[in-house]
Design a protein around this motif. Structure first.
Motif, mmCIF file in Angstrom:
data_model
loop_
_atom_site.group_PDB
_atom_site.id
_atom_site.type_symbol
_atom_site.label_atom_id
_atom_site.label_comp_id
_atom_site.label_asym_id
_atom_site.label_seq_id
_atom_site.Cartn_x
_atom_site.Cartn_y
_atom_site.Cartn_z
ATOM 1 N N ARG A 41 -4.266 1.579 4.684
ATOM 2 C CA ARG A 41 -5.606 1.448 5.217
ATOM 3 C C ARG A 41 -5.835 0.010 5.656
ATOM 4 O O ARG A 41 -5.161 -0.906 5.200
ATOM 5 C CB ARG A 41 -6.635 1.851 4.163
ATOM 6 N N GLU B 216 -3.927 11.010 -2.464
ATOM 7 C CA GLU B 216 -5.299 10.834 -1.989
ATOM 8 C C GLU B 216 -5.488 9.562 -1.176
ATOM 9 O O GLU B 216 -6.500 9.427 -0.472
ATOM 10 C CB GLU B 216 -6.275 10.774 -3.184
ATOM 11 N N ARG B 217 -4.542 8.633 -1.204
ATOM 12 C CA ARG B 217 -4.787 7.326 -0.594
ATOM 13 C C ARG B 217 -3.500 6.750 -0.013
ATOM 14 O O ARG B 217 -2.519 6.541 -0.733
ATOM 15 C CB ARG B 217 -5.364 6.361 -1.626
ATOM 16 N N SER C 23 0.934 4.099 -2.814
ATOM 17 C CA SER C 23 0.207 5.223 -2.227
ATOM 18 C C SER C 23 0.192 6.430 -3.164
ATOM 19 O O SER C 23 1.051 6.584 -4.034
ATOM 20 C CB SER C 23 0.830 5.605 -0.876
ATOM 21 N N GLN D 133 0.821 -1.209 0.000
ATOM 22 C CA GLN D 133 0.000 0.000 0.000
ATOM 23 C C GLN D 133 0.859 1.263 0.000
ATOM 24 O O GLN D 133 0.522 2.248 -0.672
ATOM 25 C CB GLN D 133 -0.938 -0.012 1.206
#
Length: 322
Positions: free
Chosen positions: A273, A269-270, A266, A262
């Motif tokens: 998680r 915006e993200r 990345s 992740q």
């Protein structure tokens, strides 16, 4: 404008020829005094003297993130007062240069110098927020002096990796992304707290968040770079807000594989998680405490073991030419 250029001669990606070119370029537009650092903490001392003596309107840090951190701590020795302190400018010379790149500067020293000269001619600058970390009252670390950081701090796993990298560099290894990745894998294999986290986040008026195995504090985004790829641990972090925190409650092999993927994927915006992720935004005051002493780092500088660190996010702390 009279400027003090603080040069780290051991900066990873610069040569004597590059430094000479930059000196002449800056001297064409500035009344330039050049000082080369000779020991750890020297850049901090030089910047503090510039503040105390009122001799310079601008301090330019030429080196990596460690040099920038020292200069910032010298400028802010008496605390933040953006309109009264010399401005800061940065010419990147390290292996990663997170602070400079987060400000939007080129990662090449010559190109960054050109951008700096353009900004000086245009009179462009911004006021950035910073993080302050110090000992927590009532703990064994309460006497640890407070220190400013520009882009990140960490208690636990990431600081352990940085400590390993510093050991390798002392043995003559070059600071490369491959070196960081190798040391991260070795730290994971030997990490004593990956099954049961020891870190607690404490915030005024909020329930504590306990048993974290990893904690990263971000003052801006991206958190770091792998080559030219930005890595966003806390995508909402900004120089215009207070501090963000990324915490992980689990460091099992499947969890680390998932979160590492992740991070590599990345975006602004993200970020990471999942049910084991703790993401906190725009924190002004909080504390990280650990049941066992853990390594602590600020701006990529390993600072030894801590059991508790108190953080403050300070908005509009310093003026930067950019």
């Amino acid at each position: 404008m009279r400027a003090l250029l603080v040069v780290n001669p051991a900066a990873t990606t610069t040569s004597a020829r590059t430094r000479d070119v930059l000196f002449h370029a800056l001297a064409s537009d500035l009344k330039l005094d050049v000082v080369t650092t000779e020991y750890r903490g020297h850049a901090r001392d030089l910047a503090r003297r510039a503040v105390d003596g009122g001799t310079h309107e601008l301090v330019v840090a030429f080196g990596g993130d460690g040099t920038v951190n020292e200069v910032v701590n010298g400028l802010l020795h008496h605390g933040p007062a953006p309109q009264e302190l010399p401005r800061l400018a940065v010419v990147p010379g390290g292996s990663t240069n997170v602070f400079a790149r987060a400000l939007g500067l080129p990662n090449d020293a010559v190109e960054a110098t050109g951008a700096l000269l353009d900004a000086l001619r245009d009179g462009t600058e911004r006021t950035v927020g910073l993080g302050l970390a110090g000992g927590t009252p009532g703990t064994r670390d309460e006497s640890v002096p407070a220190r400013w950081f520009t882009f990140c701090a960490g208690l636990g796993f990431d600081a352990s990796v940085i400590g390993r990298v510093e050991q390798q560099r002392e043995r003559g290894k070059r600071s490369t992304h491959a070196l960081y990745i190798r040391q991260m894998v070795r730290q994971f294999m030997g990490e004593p707290h990956r099954r049961q986290g020891t870190i607690t986040i404490g915030r005024p008026g909020e329930d504590p968040i306990e048993e974290l195995a990893l904690s990263i504090v971000c003052n801006t985004s991206p958190w770091t770079f792998l080559g030219n790829r930005p890595v966003y641990a806390a995508p909402q972090a900004s120089f215009d807000t207070a501090l963000d925190v990324l915490g992980l409650a689990k460091l099992s092999a499947p969890a680390v594989t998932r979160y590492a993927t992740q991070l590599l994927m990345s975006t602004p915006e993200r970020g990471p998680r999942g049910k084991h992720v703790v993401a906190l935004h725009d924190l002004t005051d909080f504390t990280l405490q650990s049941q066992a002493p853990l390594p602590f780092q600020m701006d990529g500088d390993h600072l030894g073991l801590r059991t508790s660190v108190t953080f403050t996010g300070v908005r509009r702390a310093l003026r930067v030419i950019v």
